[in-house]
Write a protein that holds these residues in place. Sequence first.
Motif, PDB file in Angstrom:
ATOM      1  N   PRO A  80      12.409   1.509 -65.820  1.00 40.28           N
ATOM      2  CA  PRO A  80      11.295   1.079 -64.972  1.00 40.28           C
ATOM      3  C   PRO A  80      10.645   2.298 -64.323  1.00 40.28           C
ATOM      4  O   PRO A  80      11.290   3.323 -64.097  1.00 40.28           O
ATOM      5  N   PRO A  81       9.360   2.216 -64.036  1.00 41.07           N
ATOM      6  CA  PRO A  81       8.691   3.341 -63.387  1.00 41.07           C
ATOM      7  C   PRO A  81       9.116   3.455 -61.929  1.00 41.07           C
ATOM      8  O   PRO A  81       9.690   2.522 -61.358  1.00 41.07           O
ATOM      9  N   ARG A  82       8.860   4.598 -61.349  1.00 40.09           N
ATOM     10  CA  ARG A  82       9.037   4.706 -59.904  1.00 40.09           C
ATOM     11  C   ARG A  82       8.098   3.711 -59.235  1.00 40.09           C
ATOM     12  O   ARG A  82       6.960   3.537 -59.670  1.00 40.09           O
ATOM     13  N   ARG A  83       8.597   3.079 -58.190  1.00 40.58           N
ATOM     14  CA  ARG A  83       7.821   1.978 -57.623  1.00 40.58           C
ATOM     15  C   ARG A  83       7.722   2.081 -56.105  1.00 40.58           C
ATOM     16  O   ARG A  83       8.586   2.648 -55.446  1.00 40.58           O
ATOM     17  N   ILE A  84       6.652   1.498 -55.592  1.00 37.59           N
ATOM     18  CA  ILE A  84       6.450   1.333 -54.161  1.00 37.59           C
ATOM     19  C   ILE A  84       6.120  -0.135 -53.946  1.00 37.59           C
ATOM     20  O   ILE A  84       5.236  -0.680 -54.617  1.00 37.59           O
ATOM     21  N   TRP A  85       6.822  -0.759 -53.023  1.00 35.49           N
ATOM     22  CA  TRP A  85       6.641  -2.188 -52.757  1.00 35.49           C
ATOM     23  C   TRP A  85       6.024  -2.381 -51.372  1.00 35.49           C
ATOM     24  O   TRP A  85       6.480  -1.798 -50.393  1.00 35.49           O
ATOM     25  N   LYS A  86       5.031  -3.216 -51.291  1.00 38.47           N
ATOM     26  CA  LYS A  86       4.462  -3.602 -49.998  1.00 38.47           C
ATOM     27  C   LYS A  86       5.320  -4.726 -49.405  1.00 38.47           C
ATOM     28  O   LYS A  86       5.703  -5.659 -50.118  1.00 38.47           O
ATOM     29  N   LEU A  87       5.628  -4.643 -48.110  1.00 36.43           N
ATOM     30  CA  LEU A  87       6.399  -5.710 -47.481  1.00 36.43           C
ATOM     31  C   LEU A  87       5.608  -7.015 -47.505  1.00 36.43           C
ATOM     32  O   LEU A  87       4.424  -7.042 -47.174  1.00 36.43           O
ATOM     33  N   ARG A  89       8.173  -0.056 -48.966  1.00 37.89           N
ATOM     34  CA  ARG A  89       9.489   0.498 -49.270  1.00 37.89           C
ATOM     35  C   ARG A  89       9.418   1.149 -50.649  1.00 37.89           C
ATOM     36  O   ARG A  89       8.694   0.668 -51.529  1.00 37.89           O
ATOM     37  N   THR A  90      10.122   2.236 -50.804  1.00 41.90           N
ATOM     38  CA  THR A  90       9.957   3.049 -52.003  1.00 41.90           C
ATOM     39  C   THR A  90      11.178   3.012 -52.915  1.00 41.90           C
ATOM     40  O   THR A  90      12.299   2.749 -52.475  1.00 41.90           O
ATOM     41  N   GLU A  91      10.920   3.278 -54.179  1.00 42.78           N
ATOM     42  CA  GLU A  91      11.953   3.552 -55.171  1.00 42.78           C
ATOM     43  C   GLU A  91      11.504   4.807 -55.920  1.00 42.78           C
ATOM     44  O   GLU A  91      11.139   4.771 -57.090  1.00 42.78           O
ATOM     45  N   LEU A  92      11.516   5.934 -55.217  1.00 43.22           N
ATOM     46  CA  LEU A  92      10.965   7.184 -55.727  1.00 43.22           C
ATOM     47  C   LEU A  92      12.014   8.272 -55.915  1.00 43.22           C
ATOM     48  O   LEU A  92      11.741   9.290 -56.545  1.00 43.22           O
ATOM     49  N   GLY A  93      13.197   8.093 -55.351  1.00 40.35           N
ATOM     50  CA  GLY A  93      14.213   9.132 -55.436  1.00 40.35           C
ATOM     51  C   GLY A  93      13.969  10.237 -54.424  1.00 40.35           C
ATOM     52  O   GLY A  93      13.088  10.142 -53.567  1.00 40.35           O
ATOM     53  N   ASN A  94      14.751  11.281 -54.528  1.00 39.62           N
ATOM     54  CA  ASN A  94      14.622  12.397 -53.602  1.00 39.62           C
ATOM     55  C   ASN A  94      13.311  13.134 -53.824  1.00 39.62           C
ATOM     56  O   ASN A  94      12.771  13.167 -54.934  1.00 39.62           O
ATOM     57  N   GLU A  95      12.812  13.731 -52.774  1.00 36.90           N
ATOM     58  CA  GLU A  95      11.566  14.484 -52.856  1.00 36.90           C
ATOM     59  C   GLU A  95      11.705  15.603 -53.894  1.00 36.90           C
ATOM     60  O   GLU A  95      12.693  16.338 -53.911  1.00 36.90           O
ATOM     61  N   GLY A  96      10.710  15.701 -54.764  1.00 36.56           N
ATOM     62  CA  GLY A  96      10.736  16.731 -55.794  1.00 36.56           C
ATOM     63  C   GLY A  96      11.460  16.321 -57.058  1.00 36.56           C
ATOM     64  O   GLY A  96      11.506  17.101 -58.016  1.00 36.56           O
ATOM     65  N   ALA A  97      12.034  15.112 -57.100  1.00 36.92           N
ATOM     66  CA  ALA A  97      12.735  14.656 -58.303  1.00 36.92           C
ATOM     67  C   ALA A  97      11.746  14.523 -59.455  1.00 36.92           C
ATOM     68  O   ALA A  97      10.621  14.070 -59.279  1.00 36.92           O
ATOM     69  N   SER A  98      12.159  14.931 -60.637  1.00 37.42           N
ATOM     70  CA  SER A  98      11.284  14.864 -61.795  1.00 37.42           C
ATOM     71  C   SER A  98      12.089  14.430 -63.014  1.00 37.42           C
ATOM     72  O   SER A  98      13.316  14.335 -62.972  1.00 37.42           O
ATOM     73  N   GLY A  99      11.378  14.176 -64.090  1.00 38.58           N
ATOM     74  CA  GLY A  99      12.043  13.740 -65.303  1.00 38.58           C
ATOM     75  C   GLY A  99      11.989  12.233 -65.466  1.00 38.58           C
ATOM     76  O   GLY A  99      11.591  11.517 -64.549  1.00 38.58           O
TER      77      GLY A  99
END
Length: 211
Positions: A31-38, A170-180
Motif C-alpha cells: 500500500p502507498p504511504r497514506r494520510i487519513w483525515k479524522l 493521522r499519518t502512515e508515512l514512517g520516519n522522516e526521511g524514509a525512502s524506498g
Amino acid sequence: PMSTGGRGGDVAMPPVVGPDTPIDPTACALPPRRIWKLTPTQYDRTVASVVTDLPNAGVALGDSLAHVVGFTNDATVLHMSQPHVEALFASAGGVAARIAKTWTCTASDAACAQSTLGALGKKLFRRPLASDELMRYAGFYTGQAALRGAAIAAEQVARAMLLSPHFLYRTELGNEGASGPEISLTDHERASALSYLIADGPPDAMLMAAA
C-alpha cells in the motif's frame, strides 16, 4: 491466463490456482504511504481524551466532510472545502474555550505552560511533541499571555493545536526521511493505526505507553 474459443473470439479465463501453486511476490502490491483525515466520530473521541464533558464536538463536521461512495475515511480524499474549514474553526473554538477553563498556569509560569502544553499535544497529536514544536507552542502562549492574560492565551494556543494538521490527520508515512518501496511505521503511527481501526478513537494510555 488461459482462453477458450468461441464465436465471439477468445475469452480470457483466470489461471488455475491450487495449494501447490507458487506465490508470486509481486502479485500483492505494497500500500502507498497514506494520510487519513479524522472522521467526525474520530474527531469527537480524540477531543474526549482532553475534554470529557463536551460530547459531539465534531457533530457539525459530518455535513461538510467529503465522502467517497459513502465512506468518510478514504485516504485519497484530503482536501478541505471552505464549509468544512469553517466547521473546524467553529468546533475548535468551542473545545479551546473549554480547555482554557481548566487551565491552571499563570501568565508568568513558563515551566507550567510548557509541561501542560506537552501533555495536551501528546493527546491531540497521538505522539509526543518534538522539542521545536513544544518551544513554538510555548513561545506563542508566552507572547499571548503577556498581551492578553493566561486564560485567553491558553484558549488561543489550544485552538492552534486543534487546527493543526497533526491533529486533524493521522499519518502512515514512517520516519522522516524514509525512502524506498518499503517503510516501517513509527511506533506512534502503529499505535494510532491499531486504535483507530479497532476502537475508532485515539490510543489509550496503555497503548501510548507501549508506543
